[in-house]
Design an enzyme around this catalytic site. Structure first.
Site, PDB file in Angstrom:
ATOM      1  N   HIS A 194      15.706  66.420  88.399  1.00 50.79           N
ATOM      2  CA  HIS A 194      15.788  66.124  87.112  1.00 50.79           C
ATOM      3  C   HIS A 194      16.696  66.797  86.483  1.00 50.79           C
ATOM      4  O   HIS A 194      17.174  66.374  85.379  1.00 50.79           O
ATOM      5  CB  HIS A 194      14.322  65.881  86.626  1.00 50.79           C
ATOM      6  CG  HIS A 194      13.586  64.909  87.297  1.00 50.79           C
ATOM      7  ND1 HIS A 194      12.600  64.829  88.118  1.00 50.79           N
ATOM      8  CD2 HIS A 194      13.694  63.466  87.074  1.00 50.79           C
ATOM      9  CE1 HIS A 194      12.168  63.635  88.499  1.00 50.79           C
ATOM     10  NE2 HIS A 194      12.746  62.622  87.826  1.00 50.79           N
ATOM     11  N   GLU A 435       9.645  53.548  94.912  1.00 47.64           N
ATOM     12  CA  GLU A 435      10.295  54.937  94.994  1.00 47.64           C
ATOM     13  C   GLU A 435       9.431  55.453  96.241  1.00 47.64           C
ATOM     14  O   GLU A 435       9.735  56.772  96.364  1.00 47.64           O
ATOM     15  CB  GLU A 435      10.246  55.563  93.655  1.00 47.64           C
ATOM     16  CG  GLU A 435       9.426  55.529  92.763  1.00 47.64           C
ATOM     17  CD  GLU A 435       9.487  56.439  91.631  1.00 47.64           C
ATOM     18  OE1 GLU A 435      10.869  56.718  91.477  1.00 47.64           O
ATOM     19  OE2 GLU A 435       8.904  56.281  90.599  1.00 47.64           O
ATOM     20  N   ASP A 459      13.676  59.242  94.016  1.00 52.50           N
ATOM     21  CA  ASP A 459      12.260  59.592  95.063  1.00 52.50           C
ATOM     22  C   ASP A 459      12.150  58.966  96.309  1.00 52.50           C
ATOM     23  O   ASP A 459      11.708  59.455  97.284  1.00 52.50           O
ATOM     24  CB  ASP A 459      11.249  59.034  94.189  1.00 52.50           C
ATOM     25  CG  ASP A 459      10.868  60.340  93.027  1.00 52.50           C
ATOM     26  OD1 ASP A 459      10.973  61.486  93.360  1.00 52.50           O
ATOM     27  OD2 ASP A 459      10.912  59.746  91.893  1.00 52.50           O
ATOM     28  N   CYS A 506      17.661  52.036  89.792  1.00 52.71           N
ATOM     29  CA  CYS A 506      17.824  52.787  88.842  1.00 52.71           C
ATOM     30  C   CYS A 506      18.235  54.253  89.093  1.00 52.71           C
ATOM     31  O   CYS A 506      18.069  55.050  88.256  1.00 52.71           O
ATOM     32  CB  CYS A 506      16.754  52.515  87.627  1.00 52.71           C
ATOM     33  SG  CYS A 506      15.154  52.927  88.339  1.00 52.71           S
TER      34      CYS A 506
HETATM   35  C1  PEP Z   1      14.179  57.680  90.845  1.00 52.03           C
HETATM   36  O1  PEP Z   1      13.158  58.377  91.412  1.00 52.03           O
HETATM   37  O2  PEP Z   1      15.124  57.316  91.314  1.00 52.03           O
HETATM   38  C2  PEP Z   1      14.101  57.535  89.360  1.00 52.03           C
HETATM   39  C3  PEP Z   1      15.078  56.748  88.795  1.00 52.03           C
HETATM   40  O3  PEP Z   1      13.090  58.002  88.708  1.00 52.03           O
HETATM   41  P1  PEP Z   1      13.204  59.617  88.454  1.00 52.03           P
HETATM   42  O4  PEP Z   1      14.661  60.178  88.862  1.00 52.03           O
HETATM   43  O5  PEP Z   1      13.045  59.669  87.011  1.00 52.03           O
HETATM   44  O6  PEP Z   1      12.233  60.200  89.185  1.00 52.03           O
HETATM   45 MG    MG Z   2      11.542  58.627  90.431  1.00 53.37          MG
END
Ligand code: PEP
Ligand code: MG
Length: 574
Positions: A194, A435, A459, A506
């Site tokens: 993140h 995910e 994820d 996403c």
């Molecule tokens: C992901 O896991 O791809 C996602 C978009 O959510 P995050 O990166 O916030 O875990």
């Molecule tokens: Mg995620």
């Protein structure tokens, strides 16, 4: 002497500037385990740091500048007293022993315990002394990290500053949003951590997983950061500097050219429409999404509203934040993900102690465990739906049971708004993030119960390949081209398309132009990514022939040979 170090480029572009070593007790303290045998050495290191910090204070006391305020001496004495107190000079050694952790971490833990005690003091003056404790601790931490007495050099303008840190949490990085730093680099972190994701949203070149940057780079040294190639050059010579300045100009030029695509409709060569949405962390990011022509917000990571504060946002504050985003998107859809806290995004940084945070009480699991907090957020999101097109997205769902519970809580939030006579859109779609491999493998449960899906590849890859996305030691194993990942992603897209349930990606894969055609070939028609990537992905879509990429994508799904996969990818991107 000039030298080069290599890491993982997480945000593209080139920055040229001066090193600013980040050192702040709250901001950054490394945490690692030590062996039993190393305990005496670690304690001695701690003692030596206390001695250094004391010597610094004593020296400052002897050289008080003429005209310094009278309190200055008292303040130095107070800090000396704090350092002399066994709660700071002895207790951390106890922690080094019992927790078998490094001295910096032990000191941070002890500081937090002390601060908590201070916060309970009724006397305002005494309570405020907690800042003295923090400052005294920072002095010891700097001594531990080998840089006694140095603070961030404020004489260097932010836009020429390259922040060099051992580690930064997503909460730390989000604080940079209000600043103009040229770049930041860290020793640890993975490409989809993140921290890296927030780095991308800052739109500044950054490199993680450099391992030795903090030890090798000195304050104020000239640095070149090449975020595309994950390279940092320390003290470059004149020729190298000139070369990079030229490359930076070229990149600026390319970016300016891309801007012309902002209003162009996103269609493939054969006329198929593709939707490109933006991922945002804070309401202010909407400006970037608009600037890059986003069709909507595909992922609003609302958990960032919960970080860097001592309290939790109430319903009203959240409602205002969501409403602002919805209104500023002027009728375009806004997908609000309910908070994905836990793992590397903790409300209280001191809580990062779960034995296996990525597999712990995270995202929807935490929401279901804290129904009051969840209820407040759901009401706020529903209320915002009255002002535009809102969709609710639930992170990390893994089973029918969780979906049912979640839908039930959303219904409860609806009823409570009905009872209060508050308006909202009764048809707000509810979607789920795919995910977790378990979700991908039981997709029909998700397509039956939910209105749309969004694939969180960050994820999904982490859990499929069993690699901690925030651990740079396994970052090289992160592989979106792994046959298992490709097949899972293709399976989800195919399954959703078959029953006409809208599906998007996403995760970071969606913003990686190298993979745009792979996803198109799998049948994806909705992408959501950081605004900074929108126009280059659009450019790639505009040049893509769906018929061709679909054939090659099918071939990719049949191959398990990494070399062949790379060749197919190269052919696809030709
Ligand atoms: C992901 O896991 O791809 C996602 C978009 O959510 P995050 O990166 O916030 O875990
Ligand atoms: Mg995620």
């Amino acid at each position: 002497m000039s030298f080069t170090i290599h890491g993982i480029g997480v945000s593209g572009g080139i920055a040229i500037g001066h090193a600013q070593l980040v050192s702040h007790a709250q901001l950054e303290v490394a945490h690692y385990e030590i062996s039993k045998a190393r305990i005496p050495e670690e304690k001695a290191r701690f003692d030596a740091a206390i001695v250094t910090a004391r010597a610094e204070l004593a020296s400052l006391a002897q050289h008080i500048p003429v005209g310094a305020p009278a309190e200055f001496e008292a303040f130095l004495n107070l800090h000396l007293m704090i350092l002399d107190d066994p709660t700071l000079s002895e207790a951390p050694k106890q922690l080094i022993e019992t927790r078998q952790c490094n001295a910096e971490w032990a000191l941070k833990l002890q500081m937090e315990a002390l601060i908590e005690q201070f916060e309970r003091i009724e006397d305002g003056y005494l309570r405020d002394r907690k800042s003295d404790v923090i400052q005294a601790v920072e002095r010891v931490l700097k001594a531990l990290m080998g840089r006694p007495g140095q603070l961030l050099d404020r004489s260097i303008p932010e836009e020429n500053s390259i922040l060099v840190a051992h580690d930064l949490s997503p909460a730390d990085v989000i604080l940079f949003k209000g600043h103009q730093f040229a770049s930041f680099i860290t020793d640890v972190g993975g490409a989809t951590s993140h921290t890296a994701i927030v780095a991308r949203s800052l739109n500044i070149p950054s490199v993680v997983a450099l391992h030795q940057a903090r030890t090798l780079i000195r304050e104020n040294e000239m640095l070149i950061v090449d975020g595309n190639n994950g390279v940092v050059i320390i003290n470059p010579d004149r020729t190298v500097l000139a070369e990079y300045k030229l490359r930076r100009e070229q990149l600026d030029l390319e970016r300016t050219k891309l801007k012309r695509l902002k209003k162009t409709r996103t269609t493939t060569l054969d006329g198929t429409s593709i939707e490109l949405h933006a991922n945002i962390e804070l309401p202010d990011d909407v400006a970037d999404a608009r600037e890059n022509g986003a069709d909507g917000v595909g992922l609003f990571r609302t958990e960032f509203l919960y970080l860097n504060r001592g309290d939790l946002p109430d319903e009203e504050e959240q409602f205002e934040a969501y409403r602002r985003v919805v209104e500023e998107m002027e009728g375009r859809p806004v997908t609000i993900r309910t908070f994905d806290l836990g793992a590397d995004k903790q409300i209280d940084a001191a809580e990062r102690v779960a034995p296996n945070p990525a597999l712990g009480l995270r995202a929807i699991r935490l929401c279901l465990a804290e129904p009051q907090m969840f209820h407040r957020q759901l009401r706020a999101i529903l209320r915002a739906s009255h002002y535009g097109k809102v969709r609710i997205l639930i992170p990390m769902l893994s089973s029918a049971h969780e979906i049912n519970q979640t839908l039930h809580l959303i219904d409860e939030a609806r009823h409570s708004l009905d009872e209060d006579g508050i308006a909202y859109d009764s048809k707000v779609p509810v979607g789920g993030m795919i995910e977790i491999p378990a979700a991908a493998l039981s997709l029909s449960t998700f397509t039956r119960k939910l209105d749309f899906l969004s694939i969180g590849t960050n994820d999904l890859i982490q859990y499929t390949l069993a690699i901690d996305r925030s651990d740079d030691a396994v970052a090289h194993l992160y592989d979106p081209l792994h046959p298992a990942v490709l097949n899972l992603v293709a399976h989800i897209i195919r399954g959703a398309n078959r029953v006409n349930v809208p599906v998007a990606v996403c995760g970071e894969m969606a913003g990686d132009v190298r993979l745009t055609r792979v996803l198109l070939g799998f049948g994806l028609r909705q992408f959501s990514m950081h605004p900074a990537h929108l126009l280059s992905v659009k450019q790639q879509v505009l040049k893509s022939d769906l018929g061709q990429v679909m054939v090659l994508a099918q071939k990719m799904l049949k191959s398990d040979d990494p070399e062949k996969l790379e060749q197919l990818l190269a052919r696809m991107n030709r």
